[in-house]
Scaffold this motif. Structure first.
Motif, mmCIF file in Angstrom:
data_model
loop_
_atom_site.group_PDB
_atom_site.id
_atom_site.type_symbol
_atom_site.label_atom_id
_atom_site.label_comp_id
_atom_site.label_asym_id
_atom_site.label_seq_id
_atom_site.Cartn_x
_atom_site.Cartn_y
_atom_site.Cartn_z
ATOM 1 N N ILE A 1 16.218 -44.542 -18.621
ATOM 2 C CA ILE A 1 17.438 -45.087 -19.202
ATOM 3 C C ILE A 1 17.033 -46.251 -20.095
ATOM 4 O O ILE A 1 16.482 -47.239 -19.625
ATOM 5 C CB ILE A 1 18.403 -45.571 -18.106
ATOM 6 C CG1 ILE A 1 18.766 -44.410 -17.165
ATOM 7 C CG2 ILE A 1 19.659 -46.193 -18.725
ATOM 8 C CD1 ILE A 1 19.447 -44.866 -15.896
ATOM 9 N N VAL B 1 15.514 -40.399 -27.384
ATOM 10 C CA VAL B 1 16.008 -39.138 -26.843
ATOM 11 C C VAL B 1 14.970 -38.034 -27.016
ATOM 12 O O VAL B 1 14.733 -37.224 -26.113
ATOM 13 C CB VAL B 1 17.343 -38.745 -27.505
ATOM 14 C CG1 VAL B 1 17.745 -37.322 -27.113
ATOM 15 C CG2 VAL B 1 18.440 -39.726 -27.104
ATOM 16 N N GLU C 1 19.583 -41.533 -21.382
ATOM 17 C CA GLU C 1 20.746 -42.329 -21.781
ATOM 18 C C GLU C 1 20.285 -43.590 -22.487
ATOM 19 O O GLU C 1 19.156 -44.046 -22.305
ATOM 20 C CB GLU C 1 21.577 -42.682 -20.552
ATOM 21 C CG GLU C 1 22.927 -43.314 -20.845
ATOM 22 C CD GLU C 1 23.785 -42.474 -21.771
ATOM 23 O OE1 GLU C 1 23.739 -42.767 -22.983
ATOM 24 O OE2 GLU C 1 24.466 -41.553 -21.301
ATOM 25 N N LEU D 1 21.723 -47.497 -23.100
ATOM 26 C CA LEU D 1 22.712 -48.518 -22.786
ATOM 27 C C LEU D 1 22.483 -49.727 -23.684
ATOM 28 O O LEU D 1 21.398 -50.321 -23.669
ATOM 29 C CB LEU D 1 22.615 -48.943 -21.323
ATOM 30 C CG LEU D 1 23.015 -47.900 -20.277
ATOM 31 C CD1 LEU D 1 22.798 -48.460 -18.872
ATOM 32 C CD2 LEU D 1 24.461 -47.471 -20.457
ATOM 33 N N THR E 1 26.848 -44.632 -13.721
ATOM 34 C CA THR E 1 26.869 -43.247 -14.185
ATOM 35 C C THR E 1 25.470 -42.768 -14.557
ATOM 36 O O THR E 1 25.065 -41.645 -14.227
ATOM 37 C CB THR E 1 27.798 -43.116 -15.406
ATOM 38 O OG1 THR E 1 29.121 -43.516 -15.034
ATOM 39 C CG2 THR E 1 27.839 -41.680 -15.913
ATOM 40 N N CYS E 2 24.722 -43.622 -15.243
ATOM 41 C CA CYS E 2 23.360 -43.260 -15.644
ATOM 42 C C CYS E 2 22.452 -43.049 -14.434
ATOM 43 O O CYS E 2 21.637 -42.122 -14.409
ATOM 44 C CB CYS E 2 22.778 -44.341 -16.548
ATOM 45 S SG CYS E 2 23.575 -44.461 -18.165
ATOM 46 N N SER F 1 23.139 -39.740 -12.770
ATOM 47 C CA SER F 1 22.510 -38.662 -13.524
ATOM 48 C C SER F 1 21.009 -38.639 -13.308
ATOM 49 O O SER F 1 20.397 -37.571 -13.153
ATOM 50 C CB SER F 1 22.823 -38.829 -15.013
ATOM 51 O OG SER F 1 22.170 -37.846 -15.791
#
Length: 266
Positions: free
Chosen positions: A131, A146, A152, A154, A165-166, A169
């Motif tokens: 993340i 990516v 993700e 942030l 949420t991250c 996942s």
């Protein structure tokens, strides 16, 4: 897992450290690195890692000390064990002691930055969920991150709900990868039980060749091919060559035990 910090659900990264200290929940000037994890201590977690559990690790890689301290304190309040690293090199130097876990990675740091670390991890075949956290929402950096495998991005300051949420996942991905890894190893262990001749027979039959043609290719009698085929299927606990092909796919093996038999006329 729902993140709660005891000061409302609208806590943001910026100023969170001050809020925690003002609430009387402050922490020491420095914090110790956690005890080195062992594989045995985590066996129970591997069975169901789709959600974070108390004691699960999260790696924080950020050159800003206050950021590391803030994230460390927050993660500890929800039962997760943070491993703080001040640089990409610091993380790499300790990599041998680490188990797969989510990584909170600052993309811009002195020396090797977050992108360089992700590239190095890819070169080493390490595919842990990353993340990215950064105060610089540069679209080009996001695209590069990516492409290198970040799940993700942030942008600081970020809401803790977004981090929640991250992390959900990230832990779900770890669970899926662990399941796939276990299935792959189980399939490879099963194929390792085959004799050399059984392996040769199965490799030929996996091409869709009937027993009679396989016997000609291998210079064996049809009965011998059928015998080795039956023995191989029994060892693999399957009933058809189609199931063997599915097992080979699970094992990520294009040929069984790396033994490729090329027919004389190939």
């Amino acid at each position: 897992m729902t993140l709660q910090c005891g000061m409302g659900t609208s806590c943001y990264f910026r100023g969170y450290l001050d809020k925690c200290q003002n609430s009387g929940l402050g922490f020491s000037r420095d914090f110790p690195m956690p005890t080195r994890p062992t594989f045995g201590s985590k066996l129970a977690h591997w069975a169901d890692m789709s959600s974070p559990k108390r004691g699960d690790p999260v790696y924080i890689i950020d050159d800003e000390r206050e950021v590391r301290r803030s994230l460390h304190f927050f993660l500890s309040t929800i039962g997760l064990v943070s491993w703080p690293f001040a640089s990409a090199q610091d993380f790499l130097d300790n990599l041998v002691a680490l188990e797969p876990a989510p990584i909170l990675l600052d993309i811009r740091m002195p020396g090797a930055d977050g992108l360089a670390l992700m590239s190095e991890m890819r070169n080493r075949g390490i595919n842990w969920p990353i993340i990215i956290t950064s105060a610089h929402g540069d679209i080009q950096l996001v695209v590069k991150a990516v492409k290198l495998g970040a799940i993700e991005f942030l942008e600081k300051p970020f809401a803790w709900e977004a981090l929640d949420t991250c992390l959900q996942s990230a832990f779900a991905q770890l669970a899926q990868r662990k399941h796939s890894f276990a299935a792959r190893n189980a399939a490879r262990s099963a194929f390792a039980l085959l004799s050399r001749r059984e392996t040769e027979v199965i490799n030929v039959l996996m091409r869709g060749i009937p027993n009679k043609t396989a016997a000609h290719v291998l210079a064996l009698s049809v009965r011998t091919v059928e015998m080795h085929r039956a023995n191989a299927l029994a060892k693999l606990t399957v009933k058809s060559i189609a199931e063997v092909i599915r097992m080979a796919h699970t094992a990520e093996m294009c040929t069984i035990n790396n033994r490729v038999y090329e027919p004389p006329y190939a």
